[in-house]
Design a protein around this motif. Structure first.
Motif, PDB file in Angstrom:
ATOM      1  N   MET A  20      -5.346 -11.124  -1.523  1.00  0.00           N
ATOM      2  CA  MET A  20      -6.121 -10.094  -0.625  1.00  0.00           C
ATOM      3  C   MET A  20      -6.841  -9.159  -1.600  1.00  0.00           C
ATOM      4  O   MET A  20      -7.875  -8.711  -1.693  1.00  0.00           O
ATOM      5  CB  MET A  20      -5.286  -9.184   0.393  1.00  0.00           C
ATOM      6  CG  MET A  20      -5.768  -8.129   1.074  1.00  0.00           C
ATOM      7  SD  MET A  20      -5.825  -6.569   0.076  1.00  0.00           S
ATOM      8  CE  MET A  20      -6.000  -5.435   1.316  1.00  0.00           C
ATOM      9  N   ALA A  21      -5.926  -8.507  -2.778  1.00  0.00           N
ATOM     10  CA  ALA A  21      -6.623  -7.529  -3.431  1.00  0.00           C
ATOM     11  C   ALA A  21      -7.812  -8.334  -4.142  1.00  0.00           C
ATOM     12  O   ALA A  21      -8.774  -7.599  -4.476  1.00  0.00           O
ATOM     13  CB  ALA A  21      -5.528  -6.833  -4.386  1.00  0.00           C
ATOM     14  N   ALA A  27       0.560 -12.784  -1.288  1.00  0.00           N
ATOM     15  CA  ALA A  27      -0.405 -12.519  -0.327  1.00  0.00           C
ATOM     16  C   ALA A  27      -1.226 -11.248  -0.941  1.00  0.00           C
ATOM     17  O   ALA A  27      -2.590 -11.049  -0.510  1.00  0.00           O
ATOM     18  CB  ALA A  27       0.231 -12.061   1.004  1.00  0.00           C
ATOM     19  N   MET A  28      -0.461 -10.127  -1.251  1.00  0.00           N
ATOM     20  CA  MET A  28      -1.333  -9.005  -2.078  1.00  0.00           C
ATOM     21  C   MET A  28      -2.318  -9.444  -3.060  1.00  0.00           C
ATOM     22  O   MET A  28      -3.329  -8.892  -3.078  1.00  0.00           O
ATOM     23  CB  MET A  28      -0.344  -8.014  -2.244  1.00  0.00           C
ATOM     24  CG  MET A  28       0.516  -7.327  -1.274  1.00  0.00           C
ATOM     25  SD  MET A  28      -0.968  -6.378  -0.333  1.00  0.00           S
ATOM     26  CE  MET A  28      -1.588  -5.451  -1.465  1.00  0.00           C
TER      27      MET A  28
END
Lengths: 197, 197, 197, 197
Positions: free
Chosen positions: D186-187, D182-183
């Motif tokens: 998102m990033a 997820a990170m």
DNA sequence: CATGAATGAGATTTCATTCAT
DNA sequence: GATGAATGAAATCTCATTCAT
């Protein structure tokens, strides 16, 4: 070139490199690798010609000793009178230290092996015997010719060698301050005076 | 026992073990492990008291040197006349080799370090300076008192030491055949004769 | 002073010395002896208060982490609006690196222990959780107040921390050429912009 | 196989074993013995190919860095548009951590050497420079083509790398709970959004 | 509580020697 | 004959940990 020639030349090459290494790094501080590099050969070949490091060292010690002995023999015989001969003997003993300081250093390094290695001790003691013998002969000759007073030739030859060795040691320890030249002159005259009537 | 006592006693113990090891195995042929075993301590504790092997050796060399110098100082002063003093000096120099052959062996082993280690060279050269100084003083005294003829005190002291060192070396190389006693006698009288008018 | 006070003071003293040692020598390059010397106590006493080096390190890591977390908590709460709070959060994260570079270095040194030591990993991950939690709360607050757009608070907090950590690393690697100030400014505005509607 | 081949293969083998050891035990917690065992060779041979542990480490660090840099260069050039290229850059930076976690761990372990070893610091900072340069070029290209808004290419590349590094660190600390996927998503979008007009 | 002498395991490194090529 | 890669023993040195005082 025959096989034997190649072999002896290789050995010569390795011995020379070993002497260089000893005088450069000290008896214990050089490796077979150093010898190989200095001689420009491989490490393996050294072990082909010499069983191991000890044997190499023994061989080197003998070569060095023989070389020095040869110098004595050659030069003493050039002089004619006993007085001249003993002068040559003394000069040579001093010169050996000065001219071939590397050799002397090599010898010194070998000295410290006495306690450990019987064969090294024997080679050195034989070497001293030989050189002492040369001095002894000259003194004997001088006594017989009436030039020298009656000393014990063996003992006096030993005395001469000892004084020269010992003085040279002090010089080696203190190159800068020790006046070696003056000591050579003084010791020479003192040693010769001891033989004169 | 206080901690300071323990420390100095332990150092003493290690130094003694080191001297034993050097005289037994030679300067380069003993390990810290050997010292530890000889001293009956662990390997680690040696590095606790001495930074490294070099420092240990330096310390040992200095101890040995100081010990010898002390012997000279103590005994020379017991004699009264310059003639007696120079006799004591000569006797002592010979005795040092005989009585403390281990120490002599240790010194010899250190000699070979000269080329490699400047600090070792300095300690030895200083040691020679000190002992030479003792001889020099005696000779000077003898000259002033009219007992000795006018030689250069420094040079003659050096000559005496050299002769004794060199003769002793020959003996070390050939313990069995070399007549050390006779040589001591002969050299002593020869060295003293050189001082007499 | 009570026994407990003495104990906690001694521990404090040792922890401080340990931090100093880590930042001076690096995590692995310091010895208990170094800590003892730095703290001005004996080696033995460290093992009295801490079972072994690992436990000491764990204790130190926790102390350092708690200290940093405390700084965050204290300063964030001083700000009033979410926007101000997130600015403080970012500023603080950057300042931690600059002002307490030693601590940061210490943290970095600990990082490399992750693979090896589960407890170290846990402490660090908990520390990140805590700090992330602070950021998360601020972001949540901002979203609720309508100041920030609807991002995932946990993720964005993590994103902020990551960016700051990563940028700081580059600076640590290249102190001279890396324009840290400009990067702080640029990253701060970028990170804040990402929260604005 | 020729000798040169043997040599380079052996070096490769040792380097690989070293990387394995670092990722398994950590930079400081492995011994030359470990490397030897892992590589299936003797301890001695490592010192035959590498002067000492430091040189081995330096060599390994350089190899790892070059390998990573090569991956960037190769893959970025496959993409056509600046947008695609920057996506590849970001993906790659994240992938490096995932696919070659060992390498990343190795890098992290090297990081902690910065304070102690200047040469390690230099290699890492140069590595960052190189990778940053790749990102910088892509950003520059995008600005010139009008695809990206006018940011400072160097700074934004640094920002991208920092964010990815920092996020990856958090994941390394907390593998189980941290939602890396997820990170990453998102990033990535956040970092790309920052470039868009 | 506190000290620091002592231990011993283990790390790096060197090097004589061997041996396949 | 000649090479140099490879081995393994041994040496120096470090250091966490223990324990008598």
């Amino acid at each position: 070139m025959s096989k034997a020639d190649v072999a002896s030349e290789r050995k010569e090459q390795i011995v020379k490199a070993t002497v260089d290494c000893i005088s450069k790094y000290g008896y214990h501080n050089f490796s077979m690798q150093d010898v190989a590099r200095t001689a420009g050969v491989s490490k393996g070949i050294i072990h082909y010609y010499f069983l191991n490091k000890d044997e190499l060292m023994r061989f080197v010690l003998e070569k060095v000793s023989l070389g020095l002995e040869g110098q004595f023999l050659k030069n003493i015989n050039k002089a004619l009178s006993p007085v001249d001969k003993i002068k040559v003997f003394i000069e040579l003993a001093f010169e050996v230290v000065q001219k071939t300081r590397e050799y002397y250093q090599v010898s010194m390094d070998f000295w410290t092996q006495i306690n450990q290695k019987e064969d090294v001790r024997q080679i050195i003691s034989k070497h001293y015997d030989v050189v002492r013998g040369y001095g002894q002969d000259v003194i004997k000759e001088g006594i017989e010719s009436g030039d020298f007073k009656k000393v014990d030739p063996y003992e006096y030859a030993s005395y001469i060698m000892g004084a020269i060795d010992g003085i040279s040691l002090q010089w080696l320890f203190d190159h800068e301050n020790y006046n070696y030249e003056a000591m050579v002159k003084m010791a020479s005259s003192e040693l010769i005076r001891g033989l004169q009537k």
